[in-house]
Design an enzyme around this catalytic site. Structure first.
Site, mmCIF file in Angstrom:
data_model
loop_
_atom_site.group_PDB
_atom_site.id
_atom_site.type_symbol
_atom_site.label_atom_id
_atom_site.label_comp_id
_atom_site.label_asym_id
_atom_site.label_seq_id
_atom_site.Cartn_x
_atom_site.Cartn_y
_atom_site.Cartn_z
ATOM 1 N N SER A 1 4.284 -0.509 -3.200
ATOM 2 C CA SER A 1 5.580 -0.694 -2.755
ATOM 3 C C SER A 1 6.131 0.618 -1.887
ATOM 4 O O SER A 1 5.403 1.697 -2.236
ATOM 5 C CB SER A 1 6.694 -0.650 -4.035
ATOM 6 O OG SER A 1 7.911 -0.629 -3.810
ATOM 7 N N TYR B 1 9.220 1.770 -12.443
ATOM 8 C CA TYR B 1 8.685 1.166 -11.491
ATOM 9 C C TYR B 1 8.072 1.933 -10.471
ATOM 10 O O TYR B 1 6.805 1.723 -9.802
ATOM 11 C CB TYR B 1 9.572 0.230 -10.701
ATOM 12 C CG TYR B 1 9.153 -0.863 -9.763
ATOM 13 C CD1 TYR B 1 8.738 -2.152 -9.970
ATOM 14 C CD2 TYR B 1 9.277 -0.669 -8.457
ATOM 15 C CE1 TYR B 1 8.029 -2.947 -9.143
ATOM 16 C CE2 TYR B 1 8.953 -1.439 -7.506
ATOM 17 C CZ TYR B 1 8.487 -2.358 -7.730
ATOM 18 O OH TYR B 1 7.783 -3.417 -6.811
#
Ligand code: NAP
Length: 248
Positions: free
Chosen positions: A141, A155
């Protein structure tokens, strides 16, 4: 047509499901895994109903079950006669501010997005080493580029860990027939981020197309979509903390 056999984890929704559709349209043979097998079976039925469809096999797999990963991935490889590509895509996006007294979502995110990716990569690389070829794709990401606050802290850390893991694997297999590709998506609308405010977000079809095109180029790293994330990702690393706090 060149035969390409691709295994995708987390293929029951969002980006994994979208990539399955795109690769099927390109004639790839597919092994699709996730926990929601009803969705996988419906997808496989749809994909194989198309004219000149290639083979699609499915299996139930919870990627946090290490033993199941070590068993199911080679079973699917044997069914297809080998694997040319494994896409480690399964992931979750839950999180809480660290210290809120509710660590469950953070621990699940770390286990699914980082620890389970090690198990998936282990299974894939064992097959690729035996074959002397293959492409391992790790879906990270833009969040891997910077420590983020609140619900995103674990995350981002898990994706940063996965990014460094990808680089280490790349060093391991440098100069061999095995390629390790990191795909770092920006904001793409899926179930994972439903209801979130996301600057520069694109719909799933646009995001998936960018991911598939990048994967086919076999780069070491690609932001998807390339614009604006190939500028914003590196910029995020250099921003002063107050600006990062304000933007994320
Ligand atoms: N969408 C974005 O903007 C974005 C941005 C950057 C990175 N990503 C990454 O892209 C990947 C896919 O996300 P998405 O947006 O497509 O989310 P999604 O629509 O929520 O899909 C997540 C997929 O992961 C699977 N999964 C979750 N936990 C699993 C487990 N324990 N075992 C097996 N499968 C599991 C789910 O399948 P089951 O529930 O059926 O098991 C589902 O197929 C993730 O790694 C995510 O971090 C997404």
């Amino acid at each position: 047509m060149v035969r390409v056999r691709t295994l995708i984890t987390g293929a029951s929704s969002g980006l994994g499901e979208g990539m399955a559709r795109e690769f099927a349209a390109r004639g790839h043979e597919l092994a699709l895994v996730a926990r929601r097998t009803d969705r996988l079976e419906a997808l496989a039925a749809e994909l194989t109903a198309a004219p000149r469809a290639a083979r699609v096999v499915t299996a139930a797999l919870d990627v946090t079950d290490d033993e199941a990963v070590a068993r199911v991935v080679p079973e699917l490889a044997a069914t297809l006669g080998g694997l040319d590509r494994v896409i480690v895509n399964a992931g979750v996006g839950d999180g809480r501010t660290v210290g809120s007294g509710k660590p469950t979502a953070n621990l699940r995110t770390a286990r699914t997005n980082f620890v389970a990716a090690i198990a998936q990569s282990e299974a894939a690389m064992e097959i690729f080493r035996a074959q002397g070829s293959g492409q391992l794709v790790l879906v990270t990401s833009v969040a891997a580029d910077r420590g983020l606050r609140g619900a995103q802290t674990v995350y981002a850390a898990a994706k940063a860990g996965l990014s460094t893991f990808a680089e280490g694997l790349r060093a391991d297999v440098h100069g061999t027939g095995i390629v390790v590709t990191e795909i770092a998506p920006g904001f793409i609308r899926t179930d994972l981020n439903e209801g979130m405010t996301m600057p520069f977000a694109v719909d799933a079809a646009t995001g998936v197309r960018a991911m598939v095109e990048a994967i086919e180029r076999r780069p070491a790293h690609a932001y998807t979509p390339r614009w604006p994330w190939s500028v914003l990702g590196p910029a995020l690393r250099l921003m002063p903390m107050p600006l990062v706090r304000a933007l994320t």
